[in-house]
Design a protein around this motif. Structure first.
Motif, PDB file in Angstrom:
ATOM      1  N   VAL A  18     -20.767 -27.474  14.129  1.00  0.00           N
ATOM      2  CA  VAL A  18     -22.182 -27.857  14.165  1.00  0.00           C
ATOM      3  C   VAL A  18     -22.483 -28.850  13.050  1.00  0.00           C
ATOM      4  N   MET A  19     -21.851 -28.644  11.874  1.00  0.00           N
ATOM      5  CA  MET A  19     -22.046 -29.566  10.756  1.00  0.00           C
ATOM      6  C   MET A  19     -21.636 -30.982  11.158  1.00  0.00           C
ATOM      7  N   VAL A  20     -20.462 -31.099  11.770  1.00  0.00           N
ATOM      8  CA  VAL A  20     -19.988 -32.418  12.185  1.00  0.00           C
ATOM      9  C   VAL A  20     -20.973 -33.038  13.172  1.00  0.00           C
ATOM     10  N   VAL A  21     -21.387 -32.238  14.169  1.00  0.00           N
ATOM     11  CA  VAL A  21     -22.264 -32.801  15.210  1.00  0.00           C
ATOM     12  C   VAL A  21     -23.623 -33.190  14.642  1.00  0.00           C
ATOM     13  N   THR A  22     -24.238 -32.322  13.816  1.00  0.00           N
ATOM     14  CA  THR A  22     -25.558 -32.683  13.269  1.00  0.00           C
ATOM     15  C   THR A  22     -25.442 -33.918  12.377  1.00  0.00           C
ATOM     16  N   ALA A  23     -24.420 -33.958  11.526  1.00  0.00           N
ATOM     17  CA  ALA A  23     -24.302 -35.082  10.602  1.00  0.00           C
ATOM     18  C   ALA A  23     -24.143 -36.388  11.359  1.00  0.00           C
ATOM     19  N   PHE A  24     -23.223 -36.423  12.323  1.00  0.00           N
ATOM     20  CA  PHE A  24     -22.963 -37.699  12.991  1.00  0.00           C
ATOM     21  C   PHE A  24     -24.038 -38.069  14.006  1.00  0.00           C
ATOM     22  N   SER A  25     -24.665 -37.060  14.659  1.00  0.00           N
ATOM     23  CA  SER A  25     -25.737 -37.431  15.584  1.00  0.00           C
ATOM     24  C   SER A  25     -26.922 -37.977  14.793  1.00  0.00           C
ATOM     25  N   ASN A  26     -27.194 -37.394  13.607  1.00  0.00           N
ATOM     26  CA  ASN A  26     -28.248 -37.944  12.752  1.00  0.00           C
ATOM     27  C   ASN A  26     -27.919 -39.374  12.341  1.00  0.00           C
ATOM     28  N   LEU A  27     -26.667 -39.583  11.957  1.00  0.00           N
ATOM     29  CA  LEU A  27     -26.248 -40.924  11.514  1.00  0.00           C
ATOM     30  C   LEU A  27     -26.420 -41.943  12.644  1.00  0.00           C
ATOM     31  N   VAL A  28     -25.883 -41.602  13.822  1.00  0.00           N
ATOM     32  CA  VAL A  28     -25.926 -42.548  14.944  1.00  0.00           C
ATOM     33  C   VAL A  28     -27.365 -42.832  15.361  1.00  0.00           C
ATOM     34  N   MET A  29     -28.174 -41.760  15.494  1.00  0.00           N
ATOM     35  CA  MET A  29     -29.547 -41.972  15.945  1.00  0.00           C
ATOM     36  C   MET A  29     -30.363 -42.719  14.906  1.00  0.00           C
ATOM     37  N   SER A  30     -30.019 -42.527  13.623  1.00  0.00           N
ATOM     38  CA  SER A  30     -30.753 -43.240  12.590  1.00  0.00           C
ATOM     39  C   SER A  30     -30.420 -44.723  12.619  1.00  0.00           C
ATOM     40  N   ILE A  31     -29.160 -45.042  12.912  1.00  0.00           N
ATOM     41  CA  ILE A  31     -28.793 -46.454  13.034  1.00  0.00           C
ATOM     42  C   ILE A  31     -29.480 -47.078  14.248  1.00  0.00           C
ATOM     43  N   LEU A  32     -29.562 -46.282  15.348  1.00  0.00           N
ATOM     44  CA  LEU A  32     -30.133 -46.805  16.595  1.00  0.00           C
ATOM     45  C   LEU A  32     -31.655 -46.746  16.628  1.00  0.00           C
ATOM     46  N   ARG A  33     -32.287 -46.153  15.587  1.00  0.00           N
ATOM     47  CA  ARG A  33     -33.691 -45.758  15.744  1.00  0.00           C
ATOM     48  C   ARG A  33     -34.629 -46.917  16.055  1.00  0.00           C
ATOM     49  N   LYS A  34     -34.292 -48.132  15.591  1.00  0.00           N
ATOM     50  CA  LYS A  34     -35.215 -49.251  15.858  1.00  0.00           C
ATOM     51  C   LYS A  34     -34.975 -49.875  17.231  1.00  0.00           C
ATOM     52  N   GLY A  35     -33.790 -49.629  17.806  1.00  0.00           N
ATOM     53  CA  GLY A  35     -33.464 -50.282  19.070  1.00  0.00           C
ATOM     54  C   GLY A  35     -33.794 -49.451  20.299  1.00  0.00           C
ATOM     55  N   VAL A  36     -34.098 -48.148  20.120  1.00  0.00           N
ATOM     56  CA  VAL A  36     -34.310 -47.283  21.278  1.00  0.00           C
ATOM     57  C   VAL A  36     -35.804 -47.087  21.510  1.00  0.00           C
ATOM     58  N   PRO A  37     -36.315 -47.473  22.694  1.00  0.00           N
ATOM     59  CA  PRO A  37     -37.737 -47.230  22.989  1.00  0.00           C
ATOM     60  C   PRO A  37     -38.020 -45.738  23.000  1.00  0.00           C
ATOM     61  N   SER A  38     -39.205 -45.331  22.515  1.00  0.00           N
ATOM     62  CA  SER A  38     -39.440 -43.901  22.343  1.00  0.00           C
ATOM     63  C   SER A  38     -39.518 -43.160  23.675  1.00  0.00           C
ATOM     64  N   ARG A  39     -39.815 -43.876  24.763  1.00  0.00           N
ATOM     65  CA  ARG A  39     -39.905 -43.179  26.060  1.00  0.00           C
ATOM     66  C   ARG A  39     -38.577 -42.601  26.512  1.00  0.00           C
ATOM     67  N   ILE A  62     -33.194 -38.884  26.288  1.00  0.00           N
ATOM     68  CA  ILE A  62     -31.953 -38.986  27.064  1.00  0.00           C
ATOM     69  C   ILE A  62     -30.870 -39.677  26.238  1.00  0.00           C
ATOM     70  N   VAL A  63     -31.266 -40.656  25.408  1.00  0.00           N
ATOM     71  CA  VAL A  63     -30.285 -41.300  24.528  1.00  0.00           C
ATOM     72  C   VAL A  63     -29.718 -40.275  23.552  1.00  0.00           C
ATOM     73  N   GLN A  64     -30.611 -39.461  22.974  1.00  0.00           N
ATOM     74  CA  GLN A  64     -30.152 -38.417  22.051  1.00  0.00           C
ATOM     75  C   GLN A  64     -29.174 -37.479  22.723  1.00  0.00           C
ATOM     76  N   GLY A 116     -33.505 -31.047  16.935  1.00  0.00           N
ATOM     77  CA  GLY A 116     -34.652 -30.920  16.034  1.00  0.00           C
ATOM     78  C   GLY A 116     -34.523 -31.834  14.831  1.00  0.00           C
ATOM     79  N   ARG A 117     -33.343 -31.915  14.249  1.00  0.00           N
ATOM     80  CA  ARG A 117     -33.163 -32.766  13.068  1.00  0.00           C
ATOM     81  C   ARG A 117     -33.231 -34.233  13.449  1.00  0.00           C
ATOM     82  N   VAL A 118     -32.680 -34.575  14.625  1.00  0.00           N
ATOM     83  CA  VAL A 118     -32.756 -35.972  15.042  1.00  0.00           C
ATOM     84  C   VAL A 118     -34.218 -36.377  15.208  1.00  0.00           C
ATOM     85  N   GLU A 119     -34.984 -35.525  15.916  1.00  0.00           N
ATOM     86  CA  GLU A 119     -36.391 -35.829  16.162  1.00  0.00           C
ATOM     87  C   GLU A 119     -37.189 -35.863  14.862  1.00  0.00           C
TER      88      GLU A 119
END
Lengths: 210, 209
Positions: free
Chosen positions: B46-67, B71-73, B114-117
């Motif tokens: 879970v540590m690996v998944v939370t850390a890297f999903s946070n990292l990836v989504m944070s990098i992508l956060r400006k490029g992904v429309p909120s609607r 599904i991207v997450q 939850g952490r990504v959001e």
């Protein structure tokens, strides 16, 4: 008889909440009043009954080893095993289905939409739904689910089991507001302990053989 | 490391623990805690998944429309979980069999989503990575505490080694017996309830009115 057995088993013995802790997050968060618990339980049961058979069909005809060969008789497909993709396919089906239900309900029954509105998006990430599909896959491997009708029965049963659990919990918590609980235990603490006690009570069903 | 970044890493361990304070990710927290070994493997996954999903989504956060962000997450998380699942199957096959469907359920584990959001979509990649790591660790910690009690009291072992001396058991003329109830799911819930109880008696600000 086989189906009745599966039905009873999925409601009481393999109860999603008490035996596997599925959907605990929304179970603890939404069990404060009976009315909302009824709404969420209904939504979960409906989505569960629809997504488990859908995922069963996908598992049977696309994902499992040699499944594509059943309907596309090309020699190259005989050994294709896509089962490592099942997580992503199942969650995509669930998310898409929830989205679809939300749009349909909004269009045709605004009053129901207002009642269920907040719960529908929650269901996409409710582990009970995903867990139901993953257990269905295990049960197929174990030979307990042999056709699509049985998968519908399993989906319905496990959804009803979750519904039963959350409504019972909400009824108990409504009463708890009038009792004296140590300050540190209020809220989630006591909810966990009560769920544990209810789980022990549900263990009596585990001896039943139909 | 700046102290603010460090706080992202340490806050989820106690004051903002994902399991006992935010009440997220309980589903899997309880089922894998009969023994310590699967609990630790699950915590690390879970540590690996939370850390890297946070990292990836944070990098992508400006490029992904909120609607379409949900599904991207889900796709990002599911891809990471598939990686973890394949690694577990390759290197610790017996533990991965014990964890069964619960590895797949990391996808719907509310901590990850939850952490990504709540965090990764508003913060820089490095902070998000630390936040994910911290939340994964906070989750793993609770798992280990529960598994410690369940394995010790339920089967008298830790990591599969006998801890309770054999001559203490009733069969060998002693007075001790393992509490078989500890191995059943309901006891995990009661232990979590007790952990919350103890934690909140020390942290009065978390108590509900």
């Amino acid at each position: 008889m086989e189906m009745l057995n599966l039905f009873i088993k999925s409601i009481f013995i393999d109860n999603m909440v008490f035996a596997f802790f599925f959907g605990m997050c929304s179970y603890i968060a939404v069990s404060k009043s009976v009315k909302t618990a009824l709404g969420l339980g209904l939504a979960v049961t409906f989505v569960q009954t629809m997504t488990v058979p859908l995922n069963y069909l996908l598992n049977e005809y696309v994902l499992s080893a040699g499944a594509l060969y059943k309907w596309i008789p090309v020699e190259a497909l005989k050994d294709v095993d896509l089962s490592f993709l099942s997580f992503i396919v199942f969650i995509a089906v669930i998310a898409a289905f929830v989205q679809l239900v939300e749009m349909v309900v909004e269009k045709f029954s605004p009053s129901l939409y207002n009642q269920l509105g907040i719960f529908l998006p929650l269901i996409a990430v409710n582990c009970a739904i995903m867990g139901g599909s993953l257990f269905m896959q295990q049960k197929v491997d174990a030979g307990e689910i042999a056709n699509v009708w049985e998968s519908i029965v399993y989906g319905l049963g496990s959804g009803l089991g979750w519904w039963l659990a959350i409504v019972m919990m909400a009824a108990i918590r409504e009463r708890l507001t009038y009792s004296h609980i140590p300050a540190a235990l209020k809220g989630p603490g006591i909810a966990f302990i009560i769920t544990g006690l209810m789980g022990i009570a549900f263990m009596i069903f585990s001896g039943i053989k139909l | 490391m700046a102290s603010k970044s460090l706080k992202n890493l340490t806050a989820p361990l106690s004051g903002n623990n994902p399991v006992i304070v935010q009440i997220l990710g309980i589903c899997s927290a309880l089922a894998v805690t009969v023994q310590l070994k699967p609990a630790i493997v699950m915590g690390l996954s879970v540590m690996v998944v939370t850390a890297f999903s946070n990292l990836v989504m944070s990098i992508l956060r400006k490029g992904v429309p909120s609607r379409i962000r949900i599904i991207v997450q889900l796709v990002v998380i599911a891809a990471l979980v598939i990686l973890v699942d394949q690694v577990l199957k390759a290197f610790v096959y017996d533990v991965s069999k014990q964890l069964s469907v619960y590895v797949g359920l990391i996808i719907t584990n509310c901590i990850v989503m939850g952490r990504v959001e709540a965090f990764a979509l508003q913060n820089k990649p490095w902070d998000s990575f630390l936040d994910g790591l911290g939340n994964g660790a906070g989750y793993g910690m609770i798992l280990v505490i529960i598994a410690f009690f369940r394995e010790l009291l339920g089967s008298g072992k830790l990591f599969g080694f006998e801890i309770i001396p054999a001559e203490w058991y009733i069969n060998n003329g002693g007075v001790y017996a393992n509490c078989g109830l500890m191995l059943f799911p309901p006891m995990a819930l009661i232990i979590v309830g007790c952990i919350i109880w103890v934690h909140r008696s020390f942290k009065k600000d978390l108590q509900e009115k």
